[in-house]
Design an enzyme around this catalytic site. Structure first.
Site, short mmCIF file in Angstrom:
data_model
loop_
_atom_site.label_atom_id
_atom_site.label_comp_id
_atom_site.label_asym_id
_atom_site.label_seq_id
_atom_site.Cartn_x
_atom_site.Cartn_y
_atom_site.Cartn_z
N GLY A 237 0.85 -1.07 0.00
CA GLY A 237 0.02 -0.07 0.09
C GLY A 237 0.99 1.23 0.02
O GLY A 237 2.17 1.29 0.35
N HIS A 238 0.15 2.29 -0.20
CA HIS A 238 0.93 3.70 -0.41
C HIS A 238 1.56 4.09 1.11
O HIS A 238 1.23 3.80 1.86
CB HIS A 238 -0.13 4.95 -0.75
CG HIS A 238 -1.41 4.97 -0.04
ND1 HIS A 238 -2.06 6.08 -0.33
CD2 HIS A 238 -1.81 4.17 1.14
CE1 HIS A 238 -3.31 5.72 0.70
NE2 HIS A 238 -2.99 4.57 1.28
N ASN A 239 2.76 4.56 0.85
CA ASN A 239 3.71 5.16 2.04
C ASN A 239 4.18 4.18 2.91
O ASN A 239 4.57 4.25 3.77
CB ASN A 239 2.78 6.10 2.84
CG ASN A 239 2.42 7.60 2.02
OD1 ASN A 239 1.62 7.65 1.45
ND2 ASN A 239 3.33 8.38 2.23
#
Lengths: 350, 350, 350
Positions: A237-239
């Site tokens: 997922g993002h980050n």
């Protein structure tokens, strides 16, 4: 492959025991071997099975019992076998070479020396492709992407804009790097998109399997540390930030903003919830689902993931649950009978 | 990005507190911020961490304690931050424009105004591509596909024949829409294929992540309702119907013919068995596996999914299982001793 | 589709009951049917719902109650319906034909008769493409790949070098066959890659869904037996061997070197650990996780997978865990009271 045992012994710095002229045409497992195959035995347990094998020769630390088949003697058969595999790989290799005439390269992109672009590759504006990089057919590289030297990217991979890939990375077919992170806020009964303007940074010596998705950050970076190996069908997922020299097996899922330390191992199907920290050197068992931050050196499994030994015992106990339920019911009945009896007796005694 | 604080304040309709000339070169999280970055604080809890941040300025509801850094004051920092992200996204954007000379478009396909087709895009017979649609390089659109206005489809996505996509949708890289549903009947020890002649309909404002598969219906439709957001590595079986404004997180699996209501949320790794109905507004926790139909407004988790609170307690109890097993064994022993004693005593008393 | 009931009756060798001139324009489920649709009823339970259907006609074993709608009478409605679906499929079909001018085919590749290569297809050196094979746009075929006659491969699929695909196979969009297996050995704090020089062999009549990954063997083969059907988002590790006529539903994961027998069924999300053997005819329930070898004919579920009936009871018991814990606590208290009472009483009696 078509070599004599002597030639292979030279390659792996081993000593031939038996006929050095035996022809080796392939490598295989002990039980799967066909005539002409070289096999490897790590220890005596495996050596015992050589009698059933059709192998032509064996890599081993000592001669096989009864000199069943010719051998190459080496101190570390695993390492020697890997050298043979590498030799075969180099011979089999069929990377594209040169810039295929159907590749579409932006005028503002910069290509290093010895770059190979397969058919129908697409390289976006201001991208920088390092020396010796190989992009297989159908790879799509967005704008402002940087790819480090000697990285190999297999067919139909997508690298979205602003992605940065290190040196000597391998990215396998049909994987997507840099797609928008999954971020929405509720607004008047709908989901409003949070624009995802960060990027993905993949450091040196990372390998990523097929059909895996690594999302770009909302802002800042999603980062995969150097030397980390990621299998097929993994979602990151993002980050998220994955440390160095980690292993993520097939179907692992890492939610947004999770922070994974160095030398962490996640077995198949394991998952990590968002915004957690997993300490260095942690191991998560197959399908383990981590929902709390974890100190370094932890060994966890289960969902929610707990200490692996506790989980193991809970798993065993689970099978006995229906029986335990019956035992509790029985205990209650017996106790009731006893209570009643004792009560009566007490009354009799009074 | 390279703006003054005053320019950004104008963009988000906020009030500058501190130096309006401060230069902002990016956005980031509080702890990840680098010099030049603008950050956002939602409440006082986050505001307390501003002291540790290297951020150049902050979006907030009130000035930071001690005027630590310049601020833009707004009533809704989340919304203001989203506006800034959107501004950056528009500047970063590098969608293809025009029809690339390597795109292959059927003569019978119809393209709207301002359609952009990237390199090596393929558009099949009788397809209709709406105004302002962007197809990134490597997208393959089958025959008779309809794509609504302003939809963006990222690289290497496949849309099989007869698929219908709404307006303003986003479909991320390497996703497959409209592949055959998984339907077979046993026949003489083999699996005979049930032809899959239905289609996929995706309504307006849907977003679908990377490496996700949405299968076409056996007959009729597989349908994704408007405003629904779907993450990466999700599998949606044939004839499933997902309602409006749902959220399906990463690695969710929806089996064939499942019917999901509106405003349903499925957390990461959740699954729904075939031919079930999930009521409106239901929430399924991470890895929840739904095996029975569910009334509206349910909150479930676990596998099989049960009431979330019950599941939470069962999860806690699970860890204590081995201990409980020991306690039951002990109870049995004590009870036996007692029964024996009481029996003896009763005999003594007689 | 636009046929009369009489024409369809002829196709399925059935008998018209009612108006043979009724026009049929599609097929559908009973409840989803629109005017003009043909539906199918398997038994009386379904027949009872015909009254609520908007269908124009029905395939059934006997006339519907009250001759509600016209019917085609057949002994096996499922089979007859499949024939109709097949008829529609053939009409809808829009496979590419011929060799598209943008396809890139190595000079050393050999193409059979009636091979169709879509736009931007790429065929590597020394590959052999059988008679009647269809490769959709964006398919990338590596070197030395062999594809059997009449196999169809959908868009953006990758077949890495040395892969062998049987006859009459279907491989759906965006799937990757033959990527490197996931094999590393720790060496001085890093992961050293074990080269993966084996290949993938897929036998005749296999179907593989979208976004699935089947890895090449370390050495030797990863093999999928004939007639086996694999769904979307499935991961199959290196050197796995799947038997004949198996079914692997969506999101199944098979770890490296697992050996799966014939006629094995793995429900959605099931997993098999590495180096295990699953006996012929075994069924693993949804999300079942097999961690030990399994004899033929087993029916297992749960994680770790155990006998399905035992697992089912354990699942039910799990919900009652918190209550059971309370009951055990109560038992302990009551027993203690009793022990104390008996003790006192015994003392009184002495």
């Amino acid at each position: 492959m078509n070599s004599t045992l002597a030639e292979i012994a030279k390659l792996v710095h081993g000593i031939v025991h038996g006929d050095p002229g035996v022809r080796i045409t392939g490598v295989n497992g002990i039980m799967e071997a066909r005539p002409g195959d070289l096999v490897m035995v790590r220890d005596r347990k495996y050596a015992a099975r050589l009698g059933e094998s059709r192998a032509a020769a064996v890599l081993a630390t000592e001669p096989p019992a009864g000199d069943a088949i010719p051998a190459i003697l080496v101190p570390d058969p695993d390492h020697a076998f890997a050298l043979v595999l590498q030799h075969i790989e180099e011979a089999q290799r069929c990377h594209p070479t040169g810039i295929h005439e159907t590749a579409v390269v932006s005028e503002s992109a910069r290509l290093g020396d010895r770059v190979a672009l397969g058919a129908h590759v697409c390289v976006g504006a201001e991208s920088e492709i390092g020396d010796g990089v190989v992009l297989y057919p159908g790879v799509v590289v967005g704008a402002r992407v940087r790819i480090g030297a000697d990285t190999i990217i297999y067919p139909n991979v997508t690298l979205r804009e602003d992605t940065e890939i290190g040196r000597r990375c391998l990215i396998h077919a049909n994987t997507a790097i840099g797609s928008d992170g999954f971020g929405f806020v509720p607004r008047e009964g709908r989901w409003a998109k949070i624009p995802q303007v960060g990027r993905v940074v993949i450091e040196d010596d990372v390998e990523i399997g097929s059909n895996t998705a690594v999302d770009r950050a909302k802002c800042g970076e999603t980062r995969i540390g150097r030397g980390t190996k990621i299998d097929n069908c993994v979602q990151i997922g993002h980050n998220a930030r994955i440390g160095e020299h980690c292993v993520l097996a097939g179907m692992v899922g890492i939610a947004g903003s999770a922070i994974i330390g160095n030398h962490v191992r996640l077995a198949a199907g394991a998952g990590v919830a968002g915004h957690l920290t997993i300490g260095d050197g942690t191991t998560i068992g197959a399908r383990g689902g981590v929902v709390r931050s974890v100190p370094p050196g932890s060994v966890l499994s289960g969902f929610p993931a707990i200490d692996h030994e506790t989980e193991r015992r809970a798993m065993v106990a689970r099978e006995r649950l229906p029986a335990m339920l019956r035992r509790v019911r029985q205990l209650e009945r017996r106790l009731e009978a006893l209570e009643k009896g004792t009560h009566e007796q007490t009354e009799n005694n009074s």
